[in-house]
Design a protein around this motif. Structure first.
Motif, short mmCIF file in Angstrom:
data_model
loop_
_atom_site.label_atom_id
_atom_site.label_comp_id
_atom_site.label_asym_id
_atom_site.label_seq_id
_atom_site.Cartn_x
_atom_site.Cartn_y
_atom_site.Cartn_z
N SER A 242 1.22 -1.31 0.09
CA SER A 242 -0.14 0.07 0.00
C SER A 242 1.12 1.04 -0.31
O SER A 242 2.00 1.79 0.13
N LYS A 243 0.61 2.42 0.05
CA LYS A 243 0.66 4.01 0.15
C LYS A 243 1.26 3.82 1.19
O LYS A 243 3.02 4.26 1.23
N ILE A 244 0.75 3.09 2.24
CA ILE A 244 2.14 3.06 3.83
C ILE A 244 3.95 2.47 3.57
O ILE A 244 4.54 2.98 3.86
N ARG B 165 4.60 1.45 0.96
CA ARG B 165 5.70 2.33 -0.46
C ARG B 165 7.21 3.84 0.53
O ARG B 165 7.88 4.31 0.46
N ALA B 166 6.18 4.13 1.57
CA ALA B 166 6.41 5.65 1.75
C ALA B 166 7.71 4.94 2.72
O ALA B 166 8.82 5.79 2.43
N ILE C 28 9.62 2.53 2.17
CA ILE C 28 10.56 2.43 2.48
C ILE C 28 11.04 3.01 0.65
O ILE C 28 11.95 2.87 1.04
N ALA C 29 10.59 4.19 0.74
CA ALA C 29 10.89 5.36 0.16
C ALA C 29 12.13 5.70 1.29
O ALA C 29 13.12 6.44 0.78
#
Lengths: 300, 380, 254
Positions: free
Chosen positions: B250-252, B254-255, B257-258
């Motif tokens: 999810s976007k969480i 991904r954030a 890992i970013a």
């Protein structure tokens, strides 16, 4: 009471300062928290007991106590420096260009290894350092100072003055400062970075060895996990003074020793070991550059 | 001096010098005899190893590629994970109680390691005091259970909540710090919790610990037997795996890992880095708290001894050995590190020694862990 | 009303004045270039505009709000995106994932819907994936979707950084040396891409050293030297400005 705690704190603090110097010098040059440094101190304490035991067995101690102690100290420093040298070669050097946290994890690995190495070779029970001087000492202003305390403070002060002179005056010391400031520039000027790093580890380990042997004499008891808490406390001292700064490590060590001993005397002795961690957290959160350190900005 | 260094660097004599050096280091600790044995062993072993390594390298490559093949299936293929679950579900039916017991323990460690993996593996924040959250979860549970008489299903959510709040409160000031400083602060937090548990006698009974924790119930049916507790733990393990995988995609996730890859660029994407680091810590603490509850209700007794720095290191090793950021890798890491010393009793004495050496070797040769992704490594 | 208006902006580091009293504004759908010798303060200016540094004094007005001193992520959410001189991709992620991260703020569903896989979550994930392909196509990266971004050639990485900035949905784009390290063919392709972005309604500010590129693409040019704005005008005006020539070639000494 207050003066007594002050003396105790000063004794403890000078030991922390000696260990903290090793952390701060390595961090200054490699930006690595040398987690295994506390174990060098522990090795120093064990080596002191082992070697003095050996010299007592062959009769040197009964011939001359001071000669025996002197040789023990010298050999302890040599062995610990050799360990420091070897650790750097095996566990840190291959990681020179790795991501920042890899060498830290490697250092934790070394620390665990050395603890268990000593536990397996020397046994898990406490080792006793023979009491050589008893409680002999002198009294100043109704404060009792043992000869041992006085010599710990004096020896530490002497080593720190020597180290400072070495860093400020000698060619190698100047090269160390140059490498700490700018590795690329230093290597362009013909300084061999690897040699400087090796020397840093040897000096730092030697100082920790002295600290280890003195503490073993002071407390009379040693076990294989003393390196961990002493290491963390010395690291706290280094951070408190400003990591990378040599005078900072000295100041931080002595301050921490005083806080611990006064805290144990006036607040609570049960939480004595927690003070260092609380100070560490507060310093890192409020003033991460420490008392005498330089501040760093994030690079974009 | 030059003559000496050329002798040392002589390829034929070098192994002997290395052996001599290491024997010298061992000498004071184990005496002349052990040092000589080490010297002779190494003098023979090092050249033999060098000689063999030429032949071994093809074998190593083969192992490497098969590991890569296995790894390739692990994180991506969810069916694989559930394939593993089938035999796991059958364990209590076929194995002895002892095996079931160890498997329960590894289940608890899987949950713990998955929680730490969020913080270290996904987000790249090195935490050296993860055991603190585990301890807070276990102690909250034990106290709510023994002092207030709360049952498993009410004490567990409450304890997990307490753990998350504690994790969050601690993280608020801490996440501003850079990598290695953060690691040290978390270590300090772990130690403070440990020291507090040891000394706050009136609440925690100090080193004596808390006993008499009641086993969990489902309706009025008590999960007192080992087997029923086994399925309870497995249930939570499965939940943990599913939730981890979904968050990861999810976007969480991904954030997170970013953030691990590049913090500056992450905030240039409009992502509030402090908030997502807090999320990560709180989310990790959630699982640690849950694992703490399971541990307390499994053992029926807890004491500060179970929550030392070495425990933090052990959990960290599970995450690193298996593979940072890889959910399946972390599970394998946890199982290996729990089972290995149990299977090889003799190894137990040398377990920590090997673990220490293993960490060094791993960082040098495979910093992403055995089953970690190719380029994944922590910190920047 | 200008999209961006900078008033008397200064940034000092201790005693060093990295930028001093800089004022300028942009117009909608234009390309503004900032040029100047090394150390003129160009990147510092970018860092202040995008919230990575706090300006010492002055104001930055963007969509009728003073954004000076706001955090980087807030400024991005308001509609300013940037690229970096030394390329800051999420190197271990694929090309697609990089662009997905950039659309972070476009997603409303949070923790709960991710765990329960609510329809909203799935719909949003699908939408940003489709959008990601659009952005990548715009930059000519559609064939690289599943490549690990850090393993791509330099030029492609620069393009991906632009795609990523675009994907945040910003209306004002700041590019820090978009053609650095590119060959002439890639440079002219980059020129087409940036002009295309202007056609699509974006306002662009860029830092660049390649004068042919700057003169060919810019609507307006600002020249910085030692932290001070020494000239502003159209490419033609800048070319003939004696102050600019002096800054670049040095003062004649006799």
């Amino acid at each position: 009471m207050f003066l007594q705690q002050l003396i105790n704190g000063l004794t403890l603090g000078s030991v922390y300062a000696l260990i903290a110097l090793g952390y701060t010098m390595v961090y200054g040059i490699l930006e690595l928290i040398n987690f295994a440094h506390g174990e060098i101190y522990m090795l120093g304490a064990y080596l002191g007991i082992i070697l003095l035991g050996f010299f007592t067995a062959i009769g040197l101690t009964s011939y001359s106590l001071y000669l025996s102690l002197g040789i023990t100290l010298l050999l302890t420093v040599i062995f610990c420096s050799s360990y420091g040298f070897t650790i750097e070669k095996i566990a840190y050097k291959p990681l020179r260009n790795a991501p920042r946290l890899s060498p830290l994890i490697s250092a934790i690995g070394v620390s665990i290894f050395l603890q268990n190495y000593v536990m397996l070779t020397q046994g898990a029970t406490d080792k006793v350092f023979p009491s050589l001087f008893g409680g002999a000492g002198f009294t100043v202003m109704s404060t009792r100072i043992t000869y041992l305390q006085a010599s710990i403070i004096l020896v530490s002060a002497f080593m720190m003055i020597m180290l400072n002179a070495f860093i400020l005056k000698t060619k190698t010391g100047k090269a160390m400062r140059a490498v700490a400031q700018d590795k690329v520039m230093a290597s362009l000027l013909g300084i061999n970075i690897d040699t400087i790093i090796t020397i840093t580890f040897i000096i730092g380990s030697g100082l920790a060895a002295v600290a280890g042997m003195m503490v073993a004499m002071y407390y009379g008891l040693v076990n294989y996990f003393i390196g961990y808490s002493a290491g963390i406390k010395a690291f706290t001292a280094a951070v408190l003074g400003g990591i990378g700064s040599v005078p900072g490590a000295m100041l931080g060590g002595i301050l921490l020793g005083l806080v611990e001993s006064l805290g144990a005397g006036y607040i609570s002795s049960e939480y004595k070991d927690a003070y260092a961690f609380i100070i560490l957290i507060i310093i890192l959160l409020v003033k991460p550059e420490g008392l005498l350190g330089r501040s760093l900005e994030e690079k974009i | 001096m030059n003559a000496l260094s050329s002798i040392i660097k002589n390829p034929l004599l070098k192994p002997a010098f290395i052996a001599l050096w290491l024997a010298f280091l061992l000498l004071p600790f184990r005496g002349v005899k052990a040092a000589s044995v080490l010297f002779i062993t190494l003098t023979i072993a090092i050249p033999a190893f060098k000689f063999l390594s030429g032949h071994l390298s093809s074998l190593v490559k083969q192992i490497h590629s098969s590991v890569e093949r296995v790894r390739h299936y692990l994180p991506s293929d969810s069916r694989f994970l559930f394939l593993l679950l089938l035999p796991a579900a059958a364990i209590p039916l076929v194995a002895q109680g002892y095996i079931v017991d160890v498997t329960i323990l590894s289940g608890i460690y899987i949950i713990l390691a998955l929680g730490l993996n969020v913080v270290v593996g996904f987000t790249g924040l090195l935490n050296l005091g993860f055991v603190a959250y585990y301890a807070i979860g276990a102690y909250s549970f034990a106290l709510l259970n023994t002092k207030l008489g709360m049952g498993f299903w009410s004490a567990m959510p409450a304890s997990v909540l307490i753990t998350v709040i504690a994790g969050f409160l601690f993280a608020v000031p801490a996440v501003r710090l850079r990598g290695d400083y953060l690691a040290l602060v978390t270590l300090g937090f772990g130690e403070i919790v440990h020291i507090t548990l040891n000394n706050w006698d009136s609440l925690t009974k100090g080193p004596n610990g808390i006993s008499g924790i009641a086993p969990p119930h489902i309706l009025s049916f008590g999960l007192t037997s080992l087997n029923s507790f086994y399925y309870l733990v497995m249930f939570f393990v499965v939940i943990a795996i599913i939730v981890m995988r979904r968050i990861h995609a999810s976007k969480i996730g991904r954030a997170w890992i970013a953030l691990r890859e590049d913090e500056i660029a992450t905030s240039a994407m409009g992502i509030n880095r402090t908030m997502y680091k807090l999320y990560s810590v709180a989310f990790g603490a959630f699982w640690a708290g849950l694992a703490g509850c399971l541990f307390a209700s499994k053992m029926r007794f807890i004491s500060p001894e179970s929550f030392t720095f070495m425990e933090s290191v052990l959990i960290l090793c599970m995450v690193i050995v298996g593979g940072l950021g890889s959910i399946a890798g972390v599970i394998i890491g946890a199982v290996i590190l729990v089972f290995l010393p149990e299977v090889l009793r003799e190894v137990q004495l040398y377990r920590m020694l090997a673990l220490g050496a293993g960490l060094v070797v791993l960082m040098i040769f495979r910093p992403q862990g055995l089953f970690g992704g190719k380029n994944v490594s922590i910190g920047s | 009303m200008y999209p961006l208006e900078v008033k008397a902006l200064s940034k000092h580091f201790g005693g060093i004045r990295a930028i001093e009293e800089i004022s300028f504004h942009t117009k909608d759908r234009t390309i503004l270039s900032i040029i100047g010798p090394n150390g003129a303060g160009k990147t510092t200016l970018f860092n202040c505009l995008t919230g990575f540094m706090k300006p010492t004094r002055g104001s930055i007005i963007f969509s009728e709000r003073d954004i000076s001193g706001l955090s980087a992520d807030k400024i991005n959410r308001m509609g300013i995106a940037r690229t970096f001189q030394n390329i800051r991709l999420f190197r271990d992620m694929t090309v697609l994932e990089n662009v997905l991260v950039a659309q972070h703020t476009k997603i409303r569903s949070g923790l709960f819907s991710a765990i329960t896989q609510l329809p909203l979550f799935k719909r949003e994930e699908r939408t940003i994936r489709e959008k990601a392909y659009e952005y990548l196509e715009l930059l000519g990266l559609e064939t690289h979707v599943d490549k690990v971004s850090g393993s791509m050639p330099y030029g492609e990485q620069r393009k991906l950084e632009i795609a990523r900035a675009l994907a945040t949905g910003a209306s004002l784009l700041l590019f820090d040396e978009p053609t650095a390290g590119m060959n002439p063919q890639e440079t002219s392709e980059m020129m087409r891409i940036i002009m295309n972005l202007r056609e699509l309604g974006k306002t662009i500010i860029l830092i660049e050293h390649d004068m042919r590129f700057v003169m060919g693409i810019s609507d307006r040019i600002i020249v910085l030297d030692h932290g001070v704005k020494i000239a502003e005008g159209s490419p033609e005006e800048i070319k003939t400005n004696p102050m600019v020539i002096e800054a670049y070639l040095g003062k004649e000494t006799h």
